[in-house]
Design a protein around this motif. Sequence first.
Motif, PDB file in Angstrom:
ATOM      1  N   LEU A 258      -9.137 -14.366   7.256  1.00 43.24           N
ATOM      2  CA  LEU A 258      -8.636 -13.214   8.004  1.00 43.24           C
ATOM      3  C   LEU A 258      -7.281 -12.753   7.466  1.00 43.24           C
ATOM      4  N   GLU A 259      -6.442 -13.689   7.095  1.00 45.87           N
ATOM      5  CA  GLU A 259      -5.147 -13.318   6.514  1.00 45.87           C
ATOM      6  C   GLU A 259      -5.339 -12.588   5.190  1.00 45.87           C
ATOM      7  N   THR A 260      -6.313 -13.032   4.396  1.00 43.25           N
ATOM      8  CA  THR A 260      -6.619 -12.345   3.140  1.00 43.25           C
ATOM      9  C   THR A 260      -7.105 -10.925   3.404  1.00 43.25           C
ATOM     10  N   VAL A 261      -7.994 -10.773   4.378  1.00 44.76           N
ATOM     11  CA  VAL A 261      -8.518  -9.455   4.726  1.00 44.76           C
ATOM     12  C   VAL A 261      -7.389  -8.516   5.139  1.00 44.76           C
ATOM     13  N   ILE A 262      -6.535  -8.954   6.032  1.00 40.03           N
ATOM     14  CA  ILE A 262      -5.481  -8.090   6.568  1.00 40.03           C
ATOM     15  C   ILE A 262      -4.459  -7.740   5.489  1.00 40.03           C
ATOM     16  N   ARG A 272      -9.414  -3.997  -2.824  1.00 35.31           N
ATOM     17  CA  ARG A 272     -10.660  -3.815  -2.097  1.00 35.31           C
ATOM     18  C   ARG A 272     -11.627  -4.981  -2.319  1.00 35.31           C
ATOM     19  N   TRP A 273     -11.741  -5.447  -3.560  1.00 37.20           N
ATOM     20  CA  TRP A 273     -12.721  -6.497  -3.877  1.00 37.20           C
ATOM     21  C   TRP A 273     -12.399  -7.787  -3.133  1.00 37.20           C
ATOM     22  N   GLU A 274     -11.127  -8.218  -3.165  1.00 35.49           N
ATOM     23  CA  GLU A 274     -10.797  -9.483  -2.507  1.00 35.49           C
ATOM     24  C   GLU A 274     -10.936  -9.383  -0.990  1.00 35.49           C
ATOM     25  N   MET A 275     -10.684  -8.188  -0.419  1.00 29.09           N
ATOM     26  CA  MET A 275     -10.887  -8.011   1.004  1.00 29.09           C
ATOM     27  C   MET A 275     -12.353  -8.188   1.371  1.00 29.09           C
ATOM     28  N   ASN A 276     -13.240  -7.592   0.618  1.00 29.90           N
ATOM     29  CA  ASN A 276     -14.666  -7.701   0.906  1.00 29.90           C
ATOM     30  C   ASN A 276     -15.206  -9.104   0.651  1.00 29.90           C
ATOM     31  N   GLN A 277     -14.665  -9.785  -0.321  1.00 30.88           N
ATOM     32  CA  GLN A 277     -15.049 -11.181  -0.537  1.00 30.88           C
ATOM     33  C   GLN A 277     -14.689 -12.035   0.672  1.00 30.88           C
TER      34      GLN A 277
END
Length: 294
Positions: A258-262, A272-277
């Motif tokens: 979740l921290e990576t997404v935010i 964008r790629w790391e968020m979707n991963q």
Amino acid sequence: MTEIWEAINQYLDERAPKDWHKAEVRKYRQRIYDILYSEFRLMSFFQSGSFQHGTAIMPYSDVDYISRFHFEDKPNSSNTILNKVRDTLKRELWEASSVYVARPTVTLQFTGLISSYEITPAYLLRGSCDDDRVVAIPAPGGEWRESAPQAHNKFVAEMDGKHKGGVREIARLFKAWKYEQAVPVSSFYLEMRCAEYGKNNDTIWSLGALRSIAAKLIDSDLAAMNDPTGLVSRISACSGESNRVASMSKLRALKKNLETVITAWNAGSAHRWEMNQALQAIWGTQFPYCDTDS
């Protein structure tokens, strides 16, 4: 490209009970009720749990019923009523492929759309309306414990109304993570933690709320929580120590993702790629690919 809030809505819409699920529930509800009514002094029979709360995740969520019997019929051992209900339904409910005790419920399985139906025997201890009614339900070792299913349902609904659907959204996201990652934590516990968050906060942003709740659960070592309605004793997260340890490990991974997404969402399209991963590490590869820009 899909924005993150659209991806969340799409993901949850695909996992919501459909009309055909609801039709199956209505059909089996009447059959179960008729059998119990003919065999026991049935005082009330009502739905509780995810389907009632509007937080079901298909195809994983069970259908839960509370079957309240006359208090004068309450046995000393909860095993007695569980076995009686199991034997009655096994004998009379020919549609069921399996009927067995899975304390505190008698679990029914059908060859159908929904995984199982769970019947919890209950006896009124105190209270006169949905706001304050407390019942005794089976506990391990033939014991009894207190529960307030109608008051809890009302609490979730009130907090969800306060946030215009936000509490149910984060509860469904939490449960979807639980099922996708096979986390041995109580769905009811997660739901009550989400409602508690709604009570204590003025606004809800789904991903931020989930991160905050996950952090709190990690910091508390998944401790039992006080009942926010104040009607019953503390609400446990897991059925045993091994499940608590396993759930803690999954929670740490959830919080990290979740921290990576935010962080990636705030950083813009280059991430964008790391968020979707990270999103798919939480909710699986069926979570829609989405943009970082909003």
